[in-house]
Design a protein around this motif. Structure first.
Motif, PDB file in Angstrom:
ATOM      1  N   MET A   1      48.992 -25.224  48.120  1.00 46.96           N
ATOM      2  CA  MET A   1      48.159 -24.062  47.430  1.00 46.96           C
ATOM      3  C   MET A   1      49.348 -23.207  46.272  1.00 46.96           C
ATOM      4  O   MET A   1      48.625 -22.555  45.100  1.00 46.96           O
ATOM      5  N   ALA A   2      50.100 -23.507  45.920  1.00 51.04           N
ATOM      6  CA  ALA A   2      51.238 -23.053  45.311  1.00 51.04           C
ATOM      7  C   ALA A   2      50.679 -24.161  43.673  1.00 51.04           C
ATOM      8  O   ALA A   2      50.647 -23.859  42.235  1.00 51.04           O
ATOM      9  N   SER A   3      50.493 -25.371  43.455  1.00 49.29           N
ATOM     10  CA  SER A   3      49.648 -26.133  43.549  1.00 49.29           C
ATOM     11  C   SER A   3      48.905 -25.380  42.283  1.00 49.29           C
ATOM     12  O   SER A   3      48.304 -25.155  40.746  1.00 49.29           O
ATOM     13  N   ALA A   4      47.762 -24.936  43.508  1.00 50.45           N
ATOM     14  CA  ALA A   4      46.055 -24.345  42.767  1.00 50.45           C
ATOM     15  C   ALA A   4      46.691 -23.527  42.001  1.00 50.45           C
ATOM     16  O   ALA A   4      45.914 -22.697  41.256  1.00 50.45           O
ATOM     17  N   GLN A   5      47.872 -22.536  42.619  1.00 46.41           N
ATOM     18  CA  GLN A   5      47.310 -21.068  41.575  1.00 46.41           C
ATOM     19  C   GLN A   5      48.104 -20.701  40.515  1.00 46.41           C
ATOM     20  O   GLN A   5      47.759 -20.208  39.962  1.00 46.41           O
ATOM     21  N   ARG A   6      49.229 -22.400  40.238  1.00 43.64           N
ATOM     22  CA  ARG A   6      49.202 -21.968  39.101  1.00 43.64           C
ATOM     23  C   ARG A   6      48.724 -22.672  37.909  1.00 43.64           C
ATOM     24  O   ARG A   6      47.911 -22.424  36.906  1.00 43.64           O
ATOM     25  N   LYS A   7      47.578 -23.587  38.437  1.00 45.42           N
ATOM     26  CA  LYS A   7      46.119 -24.178  38.294  1.00 45.42           C
ATOM     27  C   LYS A   7      45.562 -23.624  37.715  1.00 45.42           C
ATOM     28  O   LYS A   7      44.933 -23.371  36.491  1.00 45.42           O
ATOM     29  N   LEU A   8      45.472 -22.359  38.895  1.00 49.61           N
ATOM     30  CA  LEU A   8      44.207 -21.156  38.568  1.00 49.61           C
ATOM     31  C   LEU A   8      44.599 -20.069  36.988  1.00 49.61           C
ATOM     32  O   LEU A   8      43.853 -19.823  36.074  1.00 49.61           O
ATOM     33  N   TRP A   9      46.221 -19.462  36.822  1.00 50.27           N
ATOM     34  CA  TRP A   9      46.726 -18.753  36.097  1.00 50.27           C
ATOM     35  C   TRP A   9      46.172 -19.980  34.260  1.00 50.27           C
ATOM     36  O   TRP A   9      45.963 -19.023  33.374  1.00 50.27           O
ATOM     37  N   ILE A  10      46.519 -21.067  34.877  1.00 53.33           N
ATOM     38  CA  ILE A  10      46.442 -21.993  33.528  1.00 53.33           C
ATOM     39  C   ILE A  10      44.916 -21.276  33.072  1.00 53.33           C
ATOM     40  O   ILE A  10      45.003 -21.549  31.691  1.00 53.33           O
ATOM     41  N   MET A  11      44.677 -21.759  33.724  1.00 55.89           N
ATOM     42  CA  MET A  11      42.517 -22.241  33.579  1.00 55.89           C
ATOM     43  C   MET A  11      41.719 -20.387  33.210  1.00 55.89           C
ATOM     44  O   MET A  11      41.256 -20.486  32.036  1.00 55.89           O
ATOM     45  N   ALA A  12      42.756 -19.540  33.571  1.00 56.46           N
ATOM     46  CA  ALA A  12      42.733 -18.312  33.691  1.00 56.46           C
ATOM     47  C   ALA A  12      43.158 -17.848  31.750  1.00 56.46           C
ATOM     48  O   ALA A  12      42.479 -17.082  31.444  1.00 56.46           O
ATOM     49  N   ALA A  13      44.109 -18.627  31.522  1.00 50.25           N
ATOM     50  CA  ALA A  13      45.086 -18.824  29.987  1.00 50.25           C
ATOM     51  C   ALA A  13      44.190 -19.327  29.278  1.00 50.25           C
ATOM     52  O   ALA A  13      43.791 -19.377  27.946  1.00 50.25           O
ATOM     53  N   GLY A  14      43.784 -20.542  29.377  1.00 54.59           N
ATOM     54  CA  GLY A  14      42.934 -21.047  28.415  1.00 54.59           C
ATOM     55  C   GLY A  14      41.408 -21.153  28.795  1.00 54.59           C
ATOM     56  O   GLY A  14      41.283 -20.225  27.466  1.00 54.59           O
ATOM     57  N   PHE A  15      40.880 -19.879  29.300  1.00 51.16           N
ATOM     58  CA  PHE A  15      39.695 -19.346  29.158  1.00 51.16           C
ATOM     59  C   PHE A  15      39.800 -18.188  27.916  1.00 51.16           C
ATOM     60  O   PHE A  15      38.647 -17.965  27.156  1.00 51.16           O
ATOM     61  N   CYS A  16      40.649 -17.400  27.954  1.00 48.63           N
ATOM     62  CA  CYS A  16      40.668 -16.357  26.915  1.00 48.63           C
ATOM     63  C   CYS A  16      41.134 -17.415  25.381  1.00 48.63           C
ATOM     64  O   CYS A  16      40.686 -17.012  24.529  1.00 48.63           O
ATOM     65  N   LEU A  17      41.943 -18.190  25.496  1.00 44.12           N
ATOM     66  CA  LEU A  17      41.990 -19.126  24.578  1.00 44.12           C
ATOM     67  C   LEU A  17      40.910 -19.923  23.597  1.00 44.12           C
ATOM     68  O   LEU A  17      40.994 -19.349  22.979  1.00 44.12           O
ATOM     69  N   LEU A  18      39.896 -19.878  24.803  1.00 44.59           N
ATOM     70  CA  LEU A  18      39.181 -20.885  24.660  1.00 44.59           C
ATOM     71  C   LEU A  18      38.418 -20.304  23.643  1.00 44.59           C
ATOM     72  O   LEU A  18      37.755 -20.102  22.542  1.00 44.59           O
ATOM     73  N   SER A  19      37.517 -18.645  23.933  1.00 39.86           N
ATOM     74  CA  SER A  19      37.064 -18.036  23.521  1.00 39.86           C
ATOM     75  C   SER A  19      37.249 -17.287  22.029  1.00 39.86           C
ATOM     76  O   SER A  19      36.741 -16.561  21.597  1.00 39.86           O
ATOM     77  N   ALA A  20      38.812 -17.005  22.043  1.00 36.23           N
ATOM     78  CA  ALA A  20      39.289 -16.589  20.617  1.00 36.23           C
ATOM     79  C   ALA A  20      38.859 -17.742  19.833  1.00 36.23           C
ATOM     80  O   ALA A  20      39.299 -17.069  18.789  1.00 36.23           O
ATOM     81  N   VAL A  21      39.125 -18.789  19.836  1.00 30.31           N
ATOM     82  CA  VAL A  21      38.971 -19.507  18.799  1.00 30.31           C
ATOM     83  C   VAL A  21      37.656 -20.048  18.629  1.00 30.31           C
ATOM     84  O   VAL A  21      37.278 -20.215  17.511  1.00 30.31           O
ATOM     85  N   LEU A  22      36.732 -19.978  19.768  1.00 26.41           N
ATOM     86  CA  LEU A  22      35.758 -19.724  19.439  1.00 26.41           C
ATOM     87  C   LEU A  22      34.486 -19.332  18.962  1.00 26.41           C
ATOM     88  O   LEU A  22      33.388 -19.121  18.336  1.00 26.41           O
ATOM     89  N   VAL A  23      35.640 -17.961  19.461  1.00 26.69           N
ATOM     90  CA  VAL A  23      34.367 -16.036  18.801  1.00 26.69           C
ATOM     91  C   VAL A  23      34.638 -15.511  18.350  1.00 26.69           C
ATOM     92  O   VAL A  23      36.529 -15.519  18.712  1.00 26.69           O
ATOM     93  N   PRO A  24      34.619 -14.926  17.052  1.00 29.30           N
ATOM     94  CA  PRO A  24      36.285 -14.512  16.214  1.00 29.30           C
ATOM     95  C   PRO A  24      36.654 -13.277  17.256  1.00 29.30           C
ATOM     96  O   PRO A  24      35.540 -12.677  16.663  1.00 29.30           O
ATOM     97  N   LEU A  25      37.403 -13.076  16.408  1.00 25.53           N
ATOM     98  CA  LEU A  25      37.881 -12.414  16.756  1.00 25.53           C
ATOM     99  C   LEU A  25      37.467 -10.516  15.629  1.00 25.53           C
ATOM    100  O   LEU A  25      37.886  -9.306  16.177  1.00 25.53           O
ATOM    101  N   THR A  26      37.080 -11.177  14.546  1.00 26.09           N
ATOM    102  CA  THR A  26      37.207 -10.304  13.940  1.00 26.09           C
ATOM    103  C   THR A  26      35.266  -9.970  13.889  1.00 26.09           C
ATOM    104  O   THR A  26      34.601  -9.013  13.480  1.00 26.09           O
ATOM    105  N   LEU A  27      34.737 -10.582  14.916  1.00 23.77           N
ATOM    106  CA  LEU A  27      33.233 -10.209  15.262  1.00 23.77           C
ATOM    107  C   LEU A  27      32.524  -9.078  15.146  1.00 23.77           C
ATOM    108  O   LEU A  27      33.020  -8.350  16.315  1.00 23.77           O
ATOM    109  N   PRO A  28      32.033  -8.043  14.404  1.00 26.34           N
ATOM    110  CA  PRO A  28      31.780  -7.056  14.345  1.00 26.34           C
ATOM    111  C   PRO A  28      30.992  -6.469  15.917  1.00 26.34           C
ATOM    112  O   PRO A  28      30.758  -7.253  16.358  1.00 26.34           O
ATOM    113  N   LEU A  29      31.179  -5.537  16.726  1.00 27.27           N
ATOM    114  CA  LEU A  29      31.238  -4.406  17.691  1.00 27.27           C
ATOM    115  C   LEU A  29      29.624  -4.562  17.486  1.00 27.27           C
ATOM    116  O   LEU A  29      28.755  -4.571  16.614  1.00 27.27           O
TER     117      LEU A  29
END
Length: 457
Positions: A1-29
């Protein structure tokens, strides 16, 4: 359970980083984002807020948009919110699935979709609707139901999109009454109360606004129906298949088609879901079919009532289906390991690598398209400035008037004919009869050709 919870945290953080890399933060609204952000002074003047829209997304933007007009800062904030929502939405399932590892695998499956990655840093409601629905169902099915979690999840869904709140709540209410496994230990009243309280709380701002601005709920529903092109009995599965590789809004979808390899998600997903549900059934998880039921309920209005398609509409269904799909994926991995089946492992690896390659390419493509297409608004504003159109001003034109007016710092004229506009902005159209004597100026070097500025004398 603890291992799965840590990996879920990693997935959530990786999801944010992946989007920041593939979609420019400067993209106009984008257009919808501008409508939501312009509720706040730094992004003003305020654009028209139509009947179908809700106050959920402006609430998400308020901590940043209320004092800063920085697009980069706003997108970073939204990425953090999106990652936190992914973690909160899937965390309740750690105590439900018989393999907790399936939860972080589900986060990967859902987070690997180009739609999810593209919209992670966007001011749009669909990801939060998906995570609210997933959290609500997870808290509902927990061995010890989390009534506050059920109510909070459904409140978020309804605050973002009231129709989705109803779509999630109805099957949960029916399950609470009809499924013997959920009625034991005196929990029926608690589940019913939580499922009822969430949509009521989430819909309250919408109802109050309906009374204050639209003359009542019935009038607001009628106006929303008109804005959306008239909800009616349709079968838009083909349109949603077409929209798998874009555009972001397929309205209409006539003449468009899907690139065949992109349809792999609609092939891979049902196979894994079927295997996952079968695995859960063998593990005597009686409530597993409810996962599928709620997912189908969230997709049904968009497939059978809405006469157009957008890939983001199905995100709640994808999020809920990612859980049984993850169980099925782990079952295939387990079988390949125990039987030491190299062909099975090779096919699975190729399928997952191919899936991710396709999704990453789509994210990159659509981020590039939007960067260039939204850049046209600045080019059009430059022509307006060159010919004397500056705030205070008012614009008329076609369907893109809202983002153009916001970019130019102008108001939008909504009457027909409009009341004394400063200019009319059109694409591949002739000026209306009341502006045919005005000066016309083409906009050069645009991504989408055919833009013309018609300036009032």
């Amino acid at each position: 359970m603890a291992s799965a919870q840590r990996k879920l945290w990693i997935m959530a953080a990786g999801f944010c980083l992946l989007s920041a890399v593939l979609v420019p933060l400067t993209l106009p609204l984008g257009w919808d984002e501008i409508v939501y952000a312009s509720r706040f002074g730094p992004y003003g003047p305020a654009t028209p807020f139509s009947a179908p829209r809700t106050r959920g997304v402006p609430l998400l933007l308020a901590p940043i948009a209320s004092w800063s007009d920085s697009t980069v800062l706003l997108r970073v904030w939204l990425l953090l919110l999106a990652g936190g929502a992914l973690w909160l939405g899937l965390r309740p399932w750690l105590r439900i699935v018989h393999r907790p590892a399936a939860v972080w695998v589900a986060a990967w499956l859902y987070g690997s979709l180009w739609i999810t990655v593209f919209y992670a840093g966007s001011a749009m409601p669909n990801h939060y609707t998906a995570m609210g629905a997933t959290a609500a169902v997870g808290c509902f099915l927990a061995p010890r139901p989390r009534y506050a979690g059920v109510a909070a999840g459904l409140a978020v869904v309804t605050l973002m999109r009231p129709n989705d709140g109803v779509a999630v709540a109805v099957p949960l209410l029916l399950a609470a009454v009809l499924m013997p496994a959920l009625r034991g230990h005196g929990r029926l009243r608690g589940r019913l109360s939580a499922v009822a309280a969430g949509p009521v709380a989430g819909a309250l701002p919408w109802v109050v606004e309906a009374e204050l601005r639209f003359g009542g709920v019935r009038n607001r529903l009628a106006e929303a129906d008109e804005v959306q092109g008239g909800l009616r009995a349709v079968f838009s599965l083909r349109a949603h298949l077409t929209a798998l590789d874009g555009p972001l809004l397929c309205r209409p979808c006539t003449g468009d088609s899907v690139i065949l390899p992109v349809a792999e998600w609609w092939v891979l997903l049902p196979l894994l879901v079927g295997l996952g549900l079968w695995t859960e059934h063998r593990a005597r998880r009686a409530a597993a079919p409810l996962w599928l039921t709620v997912a189908v309920a969230t997709a049904a209005p968009y497939l059978f009532l809405v006469p157009y398609a957008a890939p983001r509409f199905l995100l709640p269904a994808y999020a809920l289906l990612a859980l049984p799909a993850a169980v099925g994926l782990l079952a295939v991995v387990h079988r390949a390991r125990t039987r030491r089946s190299l062909p099975t492992a090779a096919v699975l690896a190729l399928a997952l690598v191919g899936h991710w390659g396709i999704q990453a390419a789509l994210v990159h493509t659509h981020a590039g398209i939007q960067q260039q297409a939204r850049g046209d608004w600045d080019r059009i504003v430059s022509v307006l400035r060159e010919h004397g159109v500056r705030p205070p001003c008012a614009l008329a034109g076609n369907s893109s008037t809202i983002p153009l007016a916001c970019t130019a710092g102008c108001a939008v004229t909504e009457t027909d004919p409009p009341t004394r506009p400063s200019a009319v902005v059109l694409r591949e159209r002739k000026p209306p009869h009341w502006a045919r004597e005005w000066q016309r100026f083409p906009v050069p070097d645009t991504y989408n050709p055919g833009w013309t500025v018609v300036v009032r004398p």
